[in-house]
Design a protein around this motif. Structure first.
Motif, short mmCIF file in Angstrom:
data_model
loop_
_atom_site.label_atom_id
_atom_site.label_comp_id
_atom_site.label_asym_id
_atom_site.label_seq_id
_atom_site.Cartn_x
_atom_site.Cartn_y
_atom_site.Cartn_z
N LEU A 186 8.53 -1.25 -6.07
CA LEU A 186 9.05 0.04 -5.67
C LEU A 186 9.78 -0.12 -4.36
N ARG A 187 10.99 0.40 -4.28
CA ARG A 187 11.75 0.37 -3.03
C ARG A 187 12.27 1.77 -2.77
N VAL A 188 11.98 2.30 -1.59
CA VAL A 188 12.48 3.59 -1.16
C VAL A 188 13.43 3.33 -0.01
N ILE A 189 14.69 3.70 -0.19
CA ILE A 189 15.69 3.47 0.85
C ILE A 189 15.89 4.79 1.59
N LEU A 190 15.67 4.73 2.90
CA LEU A 190 15.77 5.91 3.75
C LEU A 190 17.06 5.85 4.55
N PRO A 191 17.51 6.99 5.07
CA PRO A 191 18.73 6.98 5.88
C PRO A 191 18.57 6.09 7.11
N GLY A 192 19.65 5.42 7.47
CA GLY A 192 19.65 4.65 8.72
C GLY A 192 19.04 3.28 8.62
N ARG A 193 19.31 2.53 7.58
CA ARG A 193 18.89 1.14 7.45
C ARG A 193 17.38 0.94 7.34
N LEU A 194 16.65 1.95 6.95
CA LEU A 194 15.21 1.83 6.76
C LEU A 194 14.89 1.80 5.28
N SER A 195 13.92 0.98 4.92
CA SER A 195 13.46 0.99 3.54
C SER A 195 11.98 0.66 3.50
N VAL A 196 11.33 1.12 2.46
CA VAL A 196 9.91 0.84 2.24
C VAL A 196 9.81 0.14 0.91
N GLU A 197 9.17 -1.02 0.89
CA GLU A 197 9.01 -1.76 -0.35
C GLU A 197 7.53 -1.97 -0.64
N VAL A 198 7.14 -1.70 -1.87
CA VAL A 198 5.76 -1.85 -2.29
C VAL A 198 5.75 -2.78 -3.50
N GLY A 199 5.05 -3.90 -3.38
CA GLY A 199 4.96 -4.85 -4.47
C GLY A 199 4.03 -4.37 -5.57
N ASP A 200 4.10 -5.01 -6.71
CA ASP A 200 3.28 -4.56 -7.84
C ASP A 200 1.81 -4.90 -7.66
N PHE A 242 0.20 -4.42 -4.64
CA PHE A 242 -0.15 -3.87 -3.33
C PHE A 242 -1.59 -3.38 -3.31
N SER A 243 -2.12 -3.29 -2.10
CA SER A 243 -3.47 -2.75 -1.90
C SER A 243 -3.36 -1.28 -1.48
N PRO A 244 -3.89 -0.34 -2.26
CA PRO A 244 -3.82 1.06 -1.86
C PRO A 244 -4.46 1.31 -0.49
N THR A 245 -5.49 0.57 -0.17
CA THR A 245 -6.16 0.73 1.13
C THR A 245 -5.21 0.34 2.26
N THR A 246 -4.51 -0.76 2.09
CA THR A 246 -3.54 -1.20 3.11
C THR A 246 -2.40 -0.20 3.22
N LEU A 247 -1.91 0.29 2.10
CA LEU A 247 -0.83 1.26 2.12
C LEU A 247 -1.27 2.54 2.82
N LEU A 248 -2.47 2.98 2.58
CA LEU A 248 -2.99 4.18 3.23
C LEU A 248 -3.09 4.01 4.74
N ARG A 249 -3.55 2.80 5.17
CA ARG A 249 -3.64 2.52 6.60
C ARG A 249 -2.28 2.57 7.23
#
Length: 107
Positions: free
Chosen positions: A84-98, A100-107
């Motif tokens: 999953l890749r979410v591209i945000l305005p201004g050269r920012l993006s969030v990438e989540v691998g298949d 991923f740890s939900p606990t780490t993502l929540l933190r």
């Protein structure tokens, strides 16, 4: 003898002031820049208060579900690509691998 206004009272007065301007801007049909020019307000201060009073703290972005087509689901996982890749305005993006740890993502 002058009445001293508490810090909290000043904050509430300031908040009510900006709430009134945010409402008036929404009802005016003007752009934020034009509204600020006409009312001699700081553009950035009004933008700040719009975000603050909306409760989101965000810039008004919303998340929408994106259904995966049949062809897309077969292409994952690829080691060189995020699931999953979410591209945000201004050269920012969030990438989540298949994997991923939900606990780490929540933190």
């Amino acid at each position: 003898m002058t009445k001293q206004i508490s810090r909290r009272e000043k904050q509430l007065r300031n908040q009510r002031h900006w709430q009134a301007h945010v409402r008036a801007l929404q009802q005016s049909g003007l752009s934020r820049a034009e509204y600020c020019r006409q009312h001699k307000l700081s553009y950035h201060a009004l933008a700040y208060w719009q975000r603050k009073l909306s409760g989101s703290g965000s810039n008004g972005s919303t998340l929408v579900p994106v259904p995966l087509g049949h062809g897309l689901s077969q292409s994952f996982p690829r080691p060189d690509r995020a699931a999953l890749r979410v591209i945000l305005p201004g050269r920012l993006s969030v990438e989540v691998g298949d994997t991923f740890s939900p606990t780490t993502l929540l933190r």
